[in-house]
Design a protein around this motif. Structure first.
Motif, short mmCIF file in Angstrom:
data_model
loop_
_atom_site.label_atom_id
_atom_site.label_comp_id
_atom_site.label_asym_id
_atom_site.label_seq_id
_atom_site.Cartn_x
_atom_site.Cartn_y
_atom_site.Cartn_z
N ARG A 99 0.83 -1.21 0.00
CA ARG A 99 0.00 0.00 0.00
C ARG A 99 0.86 1.25 0.00
NH1 ARG A 99 -3.16 -3.05 4.12
NH2 ARG A 99 -5.02 -3.88 3.05
N THR A 100 1.97 1.21 0.75
CA THR A 100 2.89 2.34 0.76
C THR A 100 3.47 2.56 -0.63
OG1 THR A 100 3.46 1.99 3.08
CG2 THR A 100 5.02 3.25 1.75
N HIS A 101 3.81 1.48 -1.32
CA HIS A 101 4.36 1.60 -2.66
C HIS A 101 3.32 2.16 -3.63
CE1 HIS A 101 6.92 0.94 -6.08
NE2 HIS A 101 6.06 0.10 -6.63
N VAL A 102 2.09 1.70 -3.52
CA VAL A 102 1.01 2.23 -4.37
C VAL A 102 0.81 3.72 -4.09
CG1 VAL A 102 -1.47 2.17 -4.81
CG2 VAL A 102 -0.17 0.04 -4.67
N GLU A 103 0.85 4.07 -2.82
CA GLU A 103 0.72 5.48 -2.44
C GLU A 103 1.83 6.31 -3.09
OE1 GLU A 103 0.61 8.29 1.60
OE2 GLU A 103 0.86 6.10 1.76
N TRP A 104 3.05 5.76 -3.10
CA TRP A 104 4.19 6.46 -3.72
C TRP A 104 3.99 6.59 -5.23
CZ3 TRP A 104 8.57 8.97 -2.22
CH2 TRP A 104 9.55 9.18 -3.18
N ARG A 105 3.58 5.51 -5.87
CA ARG A 105 3.42 5.51 -7.33
C ARG A 105 2.31 6.44 -7.79
NH1 ARG A 105 5.70 0.63 -9.73
NH2 ARG A 105 4.44 1.08 -11.60
N THR A 106 1.34 6.67 -6.94
CA THR A 106 0.20 7.52 -7.32
C THR A 106 0.30 8.92 -6.72
OG1 THR A 106 -1.08 6.63 -5.45
CG2 THR A 106 -1.36 5.57 -7.59
N SER A 107 1.43 9.25 -6.09
CA SER A 107 1.60 10.57 -5.46
C SER A 107 2.15 11.56 -6.47
CB SER A 107 2.51 10.47 -4.25
OG SER A 107 3.81 10.04 -4.64
N SER A 108 2.10 12.82 -6.11
CA SER A 108 2.61 13.89 -6.97
C SER A 108 4.11 14.09 -6.73
CB SER A 108 1.87 15.19 -6.66
OG SER A 108 2.18 15.64 -5.34
N ASN A 114 8.81 14.91 0.31
CA ASN A 114 8.69 14.83 1.76
C ASN A 114 9.66 13.78 2.29
OD1 ASN A 114 7.43 13.49 4.29
ND2 ASN A 114 6.34 15.45 4.15
N SER A 115 10.55 14.18 3.18
CA SER A 115 11.60 13.28 3.66
C SER A 115 11.03 12.08 4.42
CB SER A 115 12.59 14.05 4.55
OG SER A 115 11.92 14.64 5.66
N ALA A 116 9.99 12.29 5.21
CA ALA A 116 9.38 11.19 5.96
C ALA A 116 8.74 10.18 5.01
CB ALA A 116 8.35 11.73 6.94
N PHE A 117 8.12 10.70 3.94
CA PHE A 117 7.48 9.83 2.95
C PHE A 117 8.55 9.03 2.20
CE2 PHE A 117 4.41 9.82 -0.94
CZ PHE A 117 4.12 8.48 -0.70
N ILE A 118 9.68 9.68 1.88
CA ILE A 118 10.77 8.99 1.19
C ILE A 118 11.29 7.84 2.04
CG2 ILE A 118 13.15 9.24 0.36
CD1 ILE A 118 12.44 12.13 -0.40
N LYS A 119 11.53 8.09 3.33
CA LYS A 119 12.05 7.04 4.22
C LYS A 119 11.05 5.91 4.38
CE LYS A 119 15.02 10.14 6.92
NZ LYS A 119 15.27 10.74 8.26
N ARG A 120 9.77 6.25 4.47
CA ARG A 120 8.73 5.22 4.63
C ARG A 120 8.66 4.34 3.38
NH1 ARG A 120 3.00 5.45 4.10
NH2 ARG A 120 3.10 7.69 3.69
N HIS A 121 8.79 4.97 2.20
CA HIS A 121 8.75 4.18 0.97
C HIS A 121 9.99 3.32 0.81
CE1 HIS A 121 9.11 3.82 -3.58
NE2 HIS A 121 8.07 3.08 -3.25
N GLU A 122 11.14 3.86 1.13
CA GLU A 122 12.38 3.07 1.04
C GLU A 122 12.33 1.88 1.97
OE1 GLU A 122 15.39 5.93 1.86
OE2 GLU A 122 15.52 6.65 -0.22
#
Length: 263
Positions: A99-108, A114-122
């Protein structure tokens, strides 16, 4: 006679005078744009089913006949056969990572800064890699399932056709006889087809009501009563800011239309 422009201005008055309802309509619009569900049928196998904004279900007025079956909008959908999905075999922590990966792929692009979003996706990608999850393969399957679920939920429900039903919902006026609406689209969400995306065709009932309905606002909920039939129709609905060609899979000649008061 057709008076779409005049009726559109009545609808606009309803928007201006109902700020609380307008907020619920905006929430429904955002959910529909997100594409997470098809009025009850989950499109995305990774998405949690959201709560629908629908007409409230309660007891119909005593003035209506006692023989009609009270139904809800989900009853208008065909029985949903779940597609086989590889996601069913994933444990919850890997589902969350997908779900996190889908959120990343569909984000702007801006959201991806966003650094927190980058770390969460990694972290999610690392976890998926550690468990040998075929991320791209699952993404392709996800898109396929979304298409299948979308097609499965668009037709009429043969199990309720020909039944005498009572259904609560909202009116989109089409035709006026002097001061009363004699033809309208019946929809599950206040403001649908006006300021929210058009519902699927199996969530719209084309209604003829020769007796005529006194109408003042798109936020007034009503009960309709009559025999439900499958009949495809297209209506050119004209509003103050444009026009829409709206398709409905159901038709009903109303025996009674009553204001919904059981809030």
């Amino acid at each position: 006679m057709k008076v779409a422009y005049a009726l559109a201005m009545v609808a606009l008055f309803g928007l201006i005078t109902s700020p609380v309802s307008a907020q619920s309509v905006e929430k429904a619009r955002q959910r529909a744009i997100a594409g997470q569900q098809n009025f009850g049928v989950p499109l995305d196998p990774l998405a949690a089913p959201p709560i629908l904004t629908r007409a409230p279900i309660g007891a119909p007025p005593h003035s209506m006949s006692a023989g009609g079956r009270v139904i809800g909008w989900r009853d208008l959908q065909p029985p949903h056969v779940l597609s086989e999905t590889p996601f069913a075999d994933l444990p919850p922590f890997l589902l969350d990572a997908m779900r996190t990966h889908v959120e990343w792929r569909t984000s702007s692009p801006r959201e991806r800064e966003n650094s927190a979003f980058i770390k969460r996706h990694e972290a999610a990608l690392k976890l998926l890699s550690m468990h040998n999850v075929d991320v791209e393969g699952l993404m392709k399957m996800r898109r396929k399932i979304i298409r299948q679920n979308g097609r499965a939920g668009r037709g009429p429900n043969p199990e309720i056709l020909g039944q005498f039903i009572r259904l609560p919902g909202y009116v989109v006026p089409l035709a006026l006889d002097e001061t009363k609406v004699t033809e309208f689209l019946f929809v599950p969400v206040a403001g649908a087809c006006v300021h929210t995306p058009t519902p699927p065709a199996n969530q719209i009932v084309h209604v003829n009501y020769p007796q005529g309905l006194a109408f003042s606002s798109i936020f007034d909920a009503f009960w309709i009563e009559g025999e439900l039939v499958a009949e495809d129709s297209k209506s050119n609905v004209v509003f103050y800011d444009g026009a829409s060609n709206i398709e409905a899979h159901y038709s009903l000649t109303a025996k009674a239309v009553e204001l919904y008061t059981a809030w």
